[in-house]
Design an enzyme around this catalytic site. Structure first.
Site, PDB file in Angstrom:
ATOM      1  CD  GLU A  83      -3.100  -0.963   2.199  1.00  0.00           C
ATOM      2  OE1 GLU A  83      -2.961  -0.153   3.128  1.00  0.00           O
ATOM      3  OE2 GLU A  83      -4.096  -1.716   2.114  1.00  0.00           O
ATOM      4  CD  GLU A  98      -4.533  -5.520   3.252  1.00  0.00           C
ATOM      5  OE1 GLU A  98      -5.368  -4.651   3.596  1.00  0.00           O
ATOM      6  OE2 GLU A  98      -3.324  -5.439   3.515  1.00  0.00           O
TER       7      GLU A  98
END
Ligand SMILES: *[C@@H]1O[C@H](CO)[C@@H](O)[C@H](O)[C@H]1NC(C)=O
Ligand SMILES: *[C@@H]1O[C@H](CO)[C@@H](O)[C@H](O)[C@H]1NC(C)=O
Ligand SMILES: *[C@@H]1O[C@H](CO)[C@@H](O)[C@H](O)[C@H]1NC(C)=O
Ligand SMILES: *[C@@H]1O[C@H](CO)[C@@H](O)[C@H](O)[C@H]1NC(C)=O
Ligand SMILES: *[C@@H]1O[C@H](CO)[C@@H](O)[C@H](O)[C@H]1NC(C)=O
Ligand SMILES: *[C@@H]1O[C@H](CO)[C@@H](O)[C@H](O)[C@H]1NC(C)=O
Ligand SMILES: *[C@@H]1O[C@H](CO)[C@@H](O)[C@H](O)[C@H]1NC(C)=O
Ligand SMILES: CC(=O)N[C@H]1CO[C@H](CO)[C@@H](O)[C@@H]1O
Length: 702
Positions: free
Chosen positions: A331, A436
């Site tokens: 991320e 995720e």
């Protein structure tokens, strides 16, 4: 569809068992003779002439015992006999497993899974998570075999909302804000003030996730785990409070447990020096200092060093069957850092890793990059022609603007939104998956937004004003009605089907020490299994979207092309991509993010680290074979002996600014803080002036 007809498959398995056991017995005999010979007897022969080749035959014969599985301890090699390992080395549903601490339990796996661990030969990939997943020693067919996985979040990288009990003791009194624990940095400092942070984190690592979790993950019909790891598993720099090295010991356990239960690992480097996103789960809440700000290049160079160490480790033959995917940066905040900057970094990391592994299927892991929250389409043509890169996206409903839409309104949206986006990326970029996602449709749950922050749902999250209602109805799962459970399950099944290749975030949420309860239930796969909102068989989700009346299925994928899975054509990157992104280190920073004080001319002056250090290698696990003090060869941590370049290290004499807080620091004198001979336009180096790297084996072992 065919996957659902498993009763028929089960019937056939009766006969398969008979022949299978016969074959396995023969293989075990061989598997014992060969490793026993090479691991135990041959080294012994080298040091003394006391044993003969026929001893290995004896070992093989006595090891050929169906119930003990033949652990090969009967080598008769003249060593003092140690207590024999008496457990089995493999088994299916109902068999007794010996845990690595010596205790036992009965394996439950309704899906035809087989565990496998031979203490005499601990690197064999004989296990199979379930009957629809290739054994570890068989080829994973990317894009064909479905990744159904969970994250082990909150374990080796802690997060307040996943393990609130770790953080709750440090919120009041001496630890009242701003001294409270809000990320692992402040947690470690706080722990160290009152006790021993190393011992406390060790207690967390050794209890939060154990061998039994890996067995349970396989038993849940899953086949992969994504494991966030911190860079401080490798080393820390002075001033960084993180507990170094310890997490690596538990990652090694994870590899062995995954191997034992037939699970593949997506190793995710979740924290980057300086922080790649400024969020709590990057290690430190605060500014972004990765490819951004005055220490942006140096921090990225340090990240490359750690990525190299990890790639070298997992590409060794002892580990490559298990760790088949390496997510290099979790991320990264592309809005701040800039996409060209990330692309330049990714190309450098890619080239470095493939230099180590070589090209083509089976040579090292897939390399995962995250979409950076700008949408997968923005990456569609990135590194066309490269070798085995994957696109990772993290679709969450939870962080959208709060609405009080009913739960049922979230059921079709994965099918209509996420599914087509993933299919498009699969067609254009290559292998794409959700690293995720969760069952949460809003941000209810203690600290889901971070310590001390409220929720959008309740209208208490900074920056939102909408007051909607109480989160209690979303967190008190013990009171959920059958309808709530059923609708949550349908949201989950829609997501599973639409995403196709996925890792749920996360396997486990720990109890709050304040309430004694799990406060963010929609984020726990294991809790959902117990209470019915996660299907016991994830294949139940197959065709969920197609079977839903109100969803049309617009975009089936054409399937991955050969180059996208390491086949023909892999490794020849499109010229325009090379031209655009081959200029490492970056020559400009993202001015859109407000760094107008760092124009390209200043970026050229930023401090750097230099590739002149000895490399850091990571140790493998140690095993003492049952009948000998000899340990199995776990590799030297470095897959490619030809990779002898130096390791990025600080320049002695450079007064670097704080690498965690350098967004607008003063640039130190260039003469002291940049390598000599490096011209700042691309990769050209004046080799004559470059410091001579110290090659391995001058190794600083982590
Ligand atoms: C086989 O294993 C069983 C159970 O551990 C043991 O009782 C038996 O003696 C073993 N037989 C041989 C031939 O090693
Ligand atoms: C994988 O391991 C299993 C169990 O040891 C063995 O039966 C099988 O032959 C192996 N397969 C390959 C392709 O090596
Ligand atoms: C902290 O705990 C670790 C692990 O239990 C131990 O090795 C270390 O010596 C302890 N440190 C102190 C200062 O007590
Ligand atoms: C932890 O505390 C000890 C003293 O108790 C100190 O020596 C050490 O530097 C501290 N470590 C960190 C990372 O704060
Ligand atoms: C990869 O290897 C080539 C050839 O040895 C070398 O020129 C290049 O610098 C290496 N690139 C990286 C990023 O390590
Ligand atoms: C967490 O809390 C639940 C409910 O109070 C309890 O059943 C469970 O045993 C607790 N788990 C742990 C690990 O403390
Ligand atoms: C995506 O592609 C797969 C495989 O072709 C197909 O089964 C599925 O229906 C597609 N999903 C969507 C949402 O188009
Ligand atoms: C402020 C902050 O960094 N919050 C993050 C902490 O971690 C949670 C869980 O991943 C995120 O949702 C928050 O945004």
């Amino acid at each position: 569809m065919s996957e659902k007809t498993y009763p028929e498959v089960r019937k056939k398995r009766g006969w398969l068992w008979f022949w299978g056991i016969l074959i396995i017995l023969c293989i075990i005999a061989l598997a014992v003779i060969i490793p026993v010979y090479f691991l135990l007897i041959k080294p012994h022969q080298n040091s003394s002439s006391g044993s003969t080749a026929s001893d290995s035959g004896t070992g093989g014969t006595s090891g050929n015992n169906g119930s003990t599985g033949g652990n090969g301890n009967g080598g008769g090699n003249g060593a003092t006999p140690a207590p024999a390992f008496t457990g089995a080395i493999t088994g299916g549903d109902g068999s007794t497993v010996t845990r690595d601490d010596g205790s036992t339990f009965v394996y439950t796996n309704a899906f035809g899974g087989t565990w496998y661990f031979d203490p005499s030969n601990p690197f064999v990939g004989g296990a199979q998570a379930n009957e629809w997943t290739p054994r570890l020693n068989e080829t994973w067919r990317w894009g064909v075999d479905q990744i159904r996985g969970v994250n082990l979040g909150g374990w080796l990288v802690t997060e307040p909302f996943i393990v609130p009990a770790l953080y709750e003791p440090y919120q009041t009194g001496d630890f009242a804000p701003p001294y409270n624990a809000v990320d692992e940095w402040t947690l470690t400092v706080a722990m160290n003030k009152t006790g021993n942070a190393t011992a406390m984190l060790d207690a967390h690592y050794s209890t939060f996730i154990t061998e039994d979790d890996f067995a349970a993950i396989a038993a849940a019909g899953l086949n992969w785990v994504r494991i966030p790891i911190p860079y401080w598993a490798i080393e820390v720099y002075p001033g960084e409070p993180f507990v170094p090295h310890l997490a690596w010991q538990y990652f090694l356990k994870a590899i062995q447990w995954a191997r034992k239960y037939g699970l593949r690992i997506n190793m995710d480097l979740h924290t980057i020096p300086g922080s790649q996103n400024g969020w709590n789960h990057s290690g430190k809440l605060g500014p972004v200092n990765f490819l951004f700000g005055v220490m942006g290049i140096a921090n990225a160079q340090r990240a490359l060093a750690y990525i190299r160490t990890l790639a070298e480790f997992v590409s060794q033959p002892e580990y490559s069957q298990v760790v088949q995917y390496f997510g290099v940066v979790n991320e990264a905040l592309v809005d701040t850092i800039g996409q060209p900057q990330m692309q330049t970094f990714y190309l450098e990391a890619y080239t470095m890793i493939r230099n180590i592994t070589g090209l083509g299927q089976g040579n090292g892991p897939f390399i995962g990059i995250h979409d950076g929250f700008i949408g997968m389409q923005q990456w569609a043509s990135f590194l066309q022609g490269s070798d085995r890169i994957a696109m990772d996206t993290h679709p969450y409903n939870a962080f959208n603007d709060a609405s009080n839409a009913p739960l049922s309104s979230y059921i079709p949206s994965p099918c209509t939104g996420w599914g087509p986006a993933l299919n498009q990326s699969m067609d254009q970029f290559g292998f794409s998956h959700a690293g995720e996602w969760s069952a949460a449709v809003n941000d209810c749950g203690k600290w889901v937004n971070g310590v001390g922050l409220g929720t959008r749902y309740e209208g208490t999250y900074p920056g939102t004003t909408t007051v909607i209602g109480s989160c209690d109805q979303w967190t008190e799962y013990g009171s959920w009605s059958p309808t709530t459970i059923q609708q949550t399950k349908e949201v989950v099944m829609a997501s599973m089907d639409a995403l196709q290749h996925w890792f749920f975030w996360t396997w486990k949420i720990g109890n709050s020490s304040v309430t004694g309860n799990i406060e963010s239930p929609s984020w726990s796969y294991s809790l959902g299994l117990q209470h019915g909102w996660i299907p016991l068989d994830p294949r139940d989700a197959v065709d969920f979207c197609a079977l839903s009346a109100d969803v049309s299925m617009p975009s089936p994928t054409a399937g991955l092309q050969s180059w996208q899975t390491g086949g023909v054509g892999a490794g020849t990157i499109a010229a325009d991509q090379l031209a655009s992104f081959s200029h490492w280190p970056i020559i400009s920073m993202n001015s859109a993010a407000g760094l107008s004080y760092l124009p390209p001319a200043s970026v050229a002056l930023l401090p750097q680290y230099v590739p002149t250090g000895g490399v850091i290698t990571l140790p493998g696990p140690t095993f003492t074979t049952p009948s000998s003090t000899q340990t199995a060869d776990a590799g030297n941590g470095w897959a490619n002996a030809d990779d002898t370049a130096g390791y990025y290290v600080p320049i002695v004499g450079c007064a670097y600014p704080n690498p965690w807080d350098a967004e607008s620091a003063t640039i130190p004198p260039t003469a002291q803080c940049q390598p000599t001979g490096v011209t700042r336009r691309g990769l050209e180096m004046d080799v004559g002036e470059r410091a001579v790297p110290t090659p391995p084996p001058m190794i600083r072992s982590a």
